[in-house]
Write an enzyme that holds these catalytic residues in place. Sequence first.
Site, PDB file in Angstrom:
ATOM      1  N   ASN A 144      16.393  34.755  22.732  1.00 30.84           N
ATOM      2  CA  ASN A 144      16.146  34.546  21.307  1.00 30.84           C
ATOM      3  C   ASN A 144      15.335  35.692  20.714  1.00 30.84           C
ATOM      4  O   ASN A 144      14.576  36.361  21.408  1.00 30.84           O
ATOM      5  CB  ASN A 144      15.418  33.215  21.093  1.00 30.84           C
ATOM      6  CG  ASN A 144      16.223  32.041  21.598  1.00 30.84           C
ATOM      7  OD1 ASN A 144      17.450  32.116  21.715  1.00 30.84           O
ATOM      8  ND2 ASN A 144      15.551  30.962  21.927  1.00 30.84           N
ATOM      9  N   HIS A 161      16.729  40.294  24.082  1.00 28.01           N
ATOM     10  CA  HIS A 161      17.477  40.870  22.965  1.00 28.01           C
ATOM     11  C   HIS A 161      16.583  41.384  21.845  1.00 28.01           C
ATOM     12  O   HIS A 161      17.047  41.617  20.737  1.00 28.01           O
ATOM     13  CB  HIS A 161      18.462  39.825  22.413  1.00 28.01           C
ATOM     14  CG  HIS A 161      19.511  39.420  23.405  1.00 28.01           C
ATOM     15  ND1 HIS A 161      20.096  38.169  23.419  1.00 28.01           N
ATOM     16  CD2 HIS A 161      20.070  40.104  24.441  1.00 28.01           C
ATOM     17  CE1 HIS A 161      20.962  38.103  24.411  1.00 28.01           C
ATOM     18  NE2 HIS A 161      20.963  39.252  25.037  1.00 28.01           N
ATOM     19  N   CYS A 169      13.256  52.427  13.678  1.00 29.91           N
ATOM     20  CA  CYS A 169      13.935  53.528  13.006  1.00 29.91           C
ATOM     21  C   CYS A 169      14.973  54.114  13.947  1.00 29.91           C
ATOM     22  O   CYS A 169      14.655  54.479  15.086  1.00 29.91           O
ATOM     23  CB  CYS A 169      12.943  54.605  12.574  1.00 29.91           C
ATOM     24  SG  CYS A 169      13.759  56.078  11.896  1.00 29.91           S
TER      25      CYS A 169
END
Length: 314
Positions: A144, A161, A169
Amino acid sequence: MRMSFGLTLRTAKGRWVPNLSQQCSRRSTGLFVPPSPPLDSEKVKELQRFITLSKRLLVMTGAGISTESGIPDYRSEKVGLYARTDRRPIQHGDFVRIAQIRQRYWARNFVGWPQFSSHQPNPAHWALSNWERFGKLSWLVTQNVDALHTKAGSQRLTELHGCMHRVLCLGCGEQTPRGALQERFEVLNPTWSAEAHGLAPDGDVFLTEEQVQSFRVPPCSRCGGPLKPDVVFFGDTVNPDKVDFVHKRVKEADSLLVVGSSLQVYSGYRFILTAQERKLPIAILNIGPTRSDDLACLKLDSRCGELLPLIDPR
């Protein structure tokens, strides 16, 4: 700005202010949880035995642990995104290549962020944090991106993840807090407004193309490059160093518990295969079938927030 799912945003002295009704908050906590059978006392006892015998337990969580906090998932029957709509998640390659895709994503995320960032841990998150505190949980791996485990106090944690609460950036790699980007959006879009048409799993909402066209997206304040949430989009891969780190944690464990994941995505499923190779006992708590049911010694179809607090980690 009016939202069809109960969230409104209004301007106050040039700033966007979330206004969530109590009725919406109460309703949303169960809105995205699929139906499940009543708790089976014998199954609860079996899970208790599994946890009691575990000395170095690794837990892997998925979207199913956060649906009880009001965050929808993708695959749950009847209530997941795929069941409710024909919309599909954004693809990594499209986001990186196409400026209009990034504009659409950030406009949707800007509208959804106040509600998404306000979600709180439910009893399942708190239970796992408590297991860590008692020394039962050796490591926690979550698929999650909602930061709810961190909010619950978990520290021995890998966010497989990434996390929506960070921004990356694509040019220089600088990481910044998502809250700071929200303030930059507000400055650039003081009169922009939109009406949302539904809530998606990863913090954004559904908007029409017409609503998105005038939304302005700031670049990286350091190098001028494009900004991306610090998460793994569909079509991208998990950092190899992170994968190796989790494999090591699995190899150190003596058992593995899956909580709220169908394990359809290979990035998480691979660790189940590693556990199987090492002949670790595997238990799965998930409403509905998973990719690894045939590898588990125990499968439970219950709400995570109802069952996990019943387990004594000592």
